[in-house]
Structures are given as C-alpha cells and as structure tokens.
Design a protein around this motif. Structure first.
Motif, short mmCIF file in Angstrom:
data_model
loop_
_atom_site.label_atom_id
_atom_site.label_comp_id
_atom_site.label_asym_id
_atom_site.label_seq_id
_atom_site.Cartn_x
_atom_site.Cartn_y
_atom_site.Cartn_z
N PRO A 125 1.13 -1.51 0.27
CA PRO A 125 0.25 -0.03 -0.03
C PRO A 125 0.74 1.38 -0.15
N GLY A 126 0.61 2.37 -0.26
CA GLY A 126 0.49 3.80 0.00
C GLY A 126 1.81 4.16 1.53
N VAL A 127 3.09 4.36 1.59
CA VAL A 127 2.87 4.41 3.25
C VAL A 127 4.30 5.76 2.63
N GLU A 128 3.71 6.35 3.90
CA GLU A 128 4.82 8.06 3.97
C GLU A 128 5.24 8.03 5.37
N GLU A 129 5.92 8.54 5.59
CA GLU A 129 6.42 9.14 7.29
C GLU A 129 6.11 10.81 6.79
N LEU A 130 4.92 10.54 8.37
CA LEU A 130 5.18 11.87 9.10
C LEU A 130 5.72 12.32 9.59
N ARG A 131 5.48 13.90 10.34
CA ARG A 131 6.80 14.43 10.97
C ARG A 131 6.19 15.50 11.75
N ASN A 132 6.03 15.88 12.66
CA ASN A 132 5.96 17.37 13.14
C ASN A 132 7.11 18.29 13.23
N ASN A 133 7.33 18.91 13.19
CA ASN A 133 8.39 19.35 12.94
C ASN A 133 8.89 21.17 13.34
N ARG A 184 -7.74 13.11 -4.56
CA ARG A 184 -8.42 13.50 -5.95
C ARG A 184 -9.64 12.55 -5.78
N GLY A 185 -10.17 12.86 -4.85
CA GLY A 185 -11.59 13.08 -5.38
C GLY A 185 -12.15 11.24 -4.97
N ARG A 186 -10.87 10.56 -4.27
CA ARG A 186 -11.27 8.90 -3.83
C ARG A 186 -10.60 9.18 -2.50
N LYS A 187 -11.85 7.86 -1.82
CA LYS A 187 -11.23 7.21 -0.65
C LYS A 187 -10.41 7.00 -0.35
N TYR A 188 -9.58 6.99 1.01
CA TYR A 188 -8.19 5.38 0.88
C TYR A 188 -8.95 5.19 2.49
N SER A 189 -8.74 4.35 3.67
CA SER A 189 -8.43 3.94 4.01
C SER A 189 -7.39 4.19 5.11
N TYR A 190 -7.20 4.53 5.77
CA TYR A 190 -5.37 4.92 6.08
C TYR A 190 -5.48 3.94 7.77
N ILE A 191 -3.89 4.26 8.22
CA ILE A 191 -3.69 3.26 9.56
C ILE A 191 -2.64 4.04 9.79
N LEU A 192 -2.22 4.64 10.95
CA LEU A 192 -1.42 5.49 11.69
C LEU A 192 -0.43 4.70 12.51
N THR A 193 0.98 4.08 12.19
CA THR A 193 2.01 3.54 13.02
C THR A 193 3.44 3.48 13.28
N PRO A 194 3.53 3.41 14.85
CA PRO A 194 5.38 3.89 14.76
C PRO A 194 6.36 3.32 14.18
N ASP A 195 5.98 2.21 13.61
CA ASP A 195 7.08 1.49 12.57
C ASP A 195 6.27 0.25 11.70
N LEU A 196 7.22 0.63 10.51
CA LEU A 196 7.18 -0.45 8.91
C LEU A 196 7.11 -1.85 9.96
N PRO A 197 6.34 -2.81 9.30
CA PRO A 197 6.25 -4.28 9.86
C PRO A 197 7.02 -5.38 8.82
N CYS A 198 7.60 -6.06 9.05
CA CYS A 198 7.90 -7.51 8.40
C CYS A 198 9.38 -7.53 7.54
N PHE A 199 9.87 -6.38 6.97
CA PHE A 199 10.34 -6.07 6.59
C PHE A 199 11.99 -5.44 7.19
N PRO A 200 13.10 -5.20 7.33
CA PRO A 200 14.35 -4.11 7.51
C PRO A 200 14.42 -2.64 6.44
N PHE A 201 14.99 -1.87 7.15
CA PHE A 201 15.31 -0.59 6.39
C PHE A 201 16.76 -0.65 5.54
N LEU A 202 16.69 -0.29 4.72
CA LEU A 202 17.92 -0.36 3.45
C LEU A 202 18.82 0.76 4.24
N GLN A 203 19.96 0.04 4.47
CA GLN A 203 20.97 1.31 4.92
C GLN A 203 21.46 2.12 3.99
#
Length: 154
Positions: free
Chosen positions: A34-42, A135-154
């Motif tokens: 699914p689409g994934v974005e990281e959000l922060r309040n700076n 863009r006129g289309r509805k999406y469901s969303y989930i907010l989570t503190p981490d990403l599951p299943c796989f490691p991060f690219l270093q």
C-alpha cells in the motif's frame, strides 16, 4: 490516535499467528505494497517522506523514495495535509519530535492491484483507523510507529 497506533503494533507483536502465516502476510505485502509515508511535526510544520519496498535478493527492504531535487533524507514540507480531509484528523497524533508511518489503500477497489493492496494493508498493518480523500477518491489509513516485516535499507 497515537495510543491506538501503538496498541495495534503491540497486538501485532503479540499475535499468535503461526510463523508460516505471518510469512505469507509479509510476502503479500511485498507483492502489493500500500502507499506508505512517514509523517512528522517539525516545530509546527508537517513534513513527510515516502517509503516503498525494494527487491534485495530474497528479502525486500524498506527504502525512502527521494525526489530528484529533494533533501538527501527525503523529508519535505507537506502543506495542504488538511485538504485531504482525514477523518479523524491526524494532527493531534503528530507529536513534535516523533514520527509515524501512514499506510493507505483505496476504500473501493477498482482493480485487482487495489484489492491486493487493501488486503495486505489490513492483514499486516491492522484495522483501518480512518479515511482520507485524495484526488476525489477515498482511502482508508492506518497510523503506526514502525514498518512491519522487513528491514530498512542502510
């Protein structure tokens, strides 16, 4: 909402899914991310950076999608977040100094790919916490503190 997100992560971590079933869910996520974005309040300004899964041999890796002219760390201002009509609103969950991952997928699946992304999101990230309109289309969303299943690219 932030507390709910942390609770969902804890429940996923404690889930008594057999290892094989968990691996199947992670494989589904790799095939239909699914689409994934990281959000922060700076300091009062909402910023985001996009994430995706990339192939790396047998194990996919979470990687930042960088804009050609963007910052090396991928962060960019996200003005107009309020125009996406998040229900419930995200801002209260975005505490300064921390970040959360936003996973989203179409509410109504027009294609097999949409349907697979929605299924992967629900199975791996958990139940939807709300909806947004883009863009006129509805999406469901989930907010989570981490990403599951796989490691991060270093």
């Amino acid at each position: 909402m932030a507390a709910f997100a942390e609770q969902q992560v804890a429940l996923r971590g404690e889930a008594s899914l057999p290892k094989e079933e968990l691996q199947n869910h992670c494989d589904q996520l790799a095939m239909a991310t699914p689409g994934v974005e990281e959000l922060r309040n700076n300091h009062g300004s909402i910023e985001s950076r996009q994430w995706t899964l990339i192939a790396n041999g047998a194990t996919p890796l979470w990687a930042i999608v960088r804009a050609k002219d963007g910052a090396p760390d991928g962060w960019a201002p996200k003005p107009g977040l309020d125009k996406l009509d998040f229900q419930p609103p995200l801002e209260p969950a975005l505490i300064p100094g921390s970040s959360h991952f936003l996973a989203y997928a179409p509410v109504v699946s027009n294609t097999l790919a949409d349907s697979q992304k929605s299924a992967a999101m629900e199975q791996v990230f958990g139940a939807a916490q709300g909806e947004l309109t883009w863009r006129g289309r509805k999406y469901s969303y989930i907010l989570t503190p981490d990403l599951p299943c796989f490691p991060f690219l270093q």
